[in-house]
Design a protein around this motif. Structure first.
Motif, mmCIF file in Angstrom:
data_model
loop_
_atom_site.group_PDB
_atom_site.id
_atom_site.type_symbol
_atom_site.label_atom_id
_atom_site.label_comp_id
_atom_site.label_asym_id
_atom_site.label_seq_id
_atom_site.Cartn_x
_atom_site.Cartn_y
_atom_site.Cartn_z
ATOM 1 N N ARG A 181 45.149 42.800 54.474
ATOM 2 C CA ARG A 181 46.078 42.313 55.499
ATOM 3 C C ARG A 181 47.292 41.630 54.866
ATOM 4 N N THR A 182 48.375 41.603 55.627
ATOM 5 C CA THR A 182 49.557 40.839 55.259
ATOM 6 C C THR A 182 49.439 39.442 55.841
ATOM 7 N N THR A 184 44.072 40.228 49.842
ATOM 8 C CA THR A 184 45.147 40.456 50.806
ATOM 9 C C THR A 184 46.154 41.437 50.212
ATOM 10 N N SER A 185 46.866 42.162 51.056
ATOM 11 C CA SER A 185 47.817 43.154 50.544
ATOM 12 C C SER A 185 49.112 42.502 50.093
ATOM 13 N N SER A 186 49.591 41.530 50.836
ATOM 14 C CA SER A 186 50.825 40.827 50.475
ATOM 15 C C SER A 186 50.858 39.487 51.191
ATOM 16 N N HIS A 193 53.680 36.464 52.471
ATOM 17 C CA HIS A 193 55.068 36.074 52.688
ATOM 18 C C HIS A 193 55.105 34.590 53.057
ATOM 19 N N ALA A 234 50.702 40.583 61.284
ATOM 20 C CA ALA A 234 50.284 39.797 60.121
ATOM 21 C C ALA A 234 49.406 38.635 60.579
#
Length: 241
Positions: free
Chosen positions: A90-91, A152-154, A156, A202
């Motif tokens: 997940r983002t 997690t994928s990314s 922010h 997200a």
């Protein structure tokens, strides 16, 4: 004063205000405040009523207001909170100051409140100005290690642009991310809460009541790290009834 001279620690009066002796009255105040909120009372008037009844000091009233919530809010927050295993791939959108200040407080011996909704919330206040402390880089490293474990994928990070030194902190987070290969992006924006709530695809990482009440889903990374003792023997005051 250099950052090496600063800590996000306890208030001089906290030893007395949040002592074992003070805890029962605070816990009862949170229960009563939550009862009033569940019946439609406004927060300010309910805090005054309960605070006067228990003769709470100003900082204790603030703690009670942070720890309390209505029954409906507690249930809704629980339904929207994701378990750790659901974060794989997940983002995540991180409420930067919210997470970082809580971890800094835990690492430097500040009091953390175990709130009625299960969140951990600190008693620190940024008030328009943020300064890095001794524990800042360690807090970021702890977050990075746990996020890597969660696959997690990314990630922010969002910081409050109106808060002074937010640009400097954003630069520091980018620098560390580049050095360690963390899949992070960082942005200073005027209204992080709105962006966290609007991130429909997200997961919001926050313990801010306004955010978690309106986000599609959320995760309390601060509680994950602190309650599993990754920040050391943190000072956690459980105010749940």
């Amino acid at each position: 004063m250099s950052s090496a001279d600063r800590h996000r620690g306890r208030h001089p009066a906290d030893e007395e205000l949040f002592s074992m002796e003070a805890a029962p009255a605070l816990r009862q105040a949170v229960a009563e405040l939550s009862w009033l909120l569940s019946r439609g009372y406004a927060m300010n008037s309910a805090v005054k009523l309960v605070g006067d009844r228990h003769q709470l000091r100003e900082r204790q009233r603030l703690a009670a207001s942070r720890a309390a919530c209505s029954d409906a809010a507690r249930e809704a927050r629980a339904q929207q909170h994701l378990p750790a295993e659901a974060l794989r791939g997940r983002t995540l959108v991180v409420d930067g100051f919210n997470l970082l200040v809580s971890l800094e407080a835990a690492l430097s011996g500040g009091v953390l409140l175990r709130c009625r909704d299960g969140c951990l919330r600190d008693m620190s206040a940024v008030h328009g100005s943020y300064h890095a402390v001794v524990e800042t880089d360690a807090a970021l490293a702890l977050a990075a290690a746990r996020l890597a474990e969660l696959h997690t994928s990314s990630v922010h990070w969002l910081l409050d642009k109106p808060v002074s030194n937010s640009g400097r902190l954003a630069g520091r987070i980018r620098e560390l991310a580049e050095q360690h290969g963390w899949p992070w992006t960082v942005e200073a924006v005027f209204n992080p809460d709105a962006d966290l709530i609007a991130a429909r695809d997200a997961v919001a990482v926050s313990s801010d009541a306004m955010v978690i009440d309106r986000a599609v889903c959320w995760y309390n990374l601060a509680a994950d790290l602190i309650l599993t003792h990754r920040c050391g023997p943190a000072w956690v005051l459980d105010l749940r009834e």
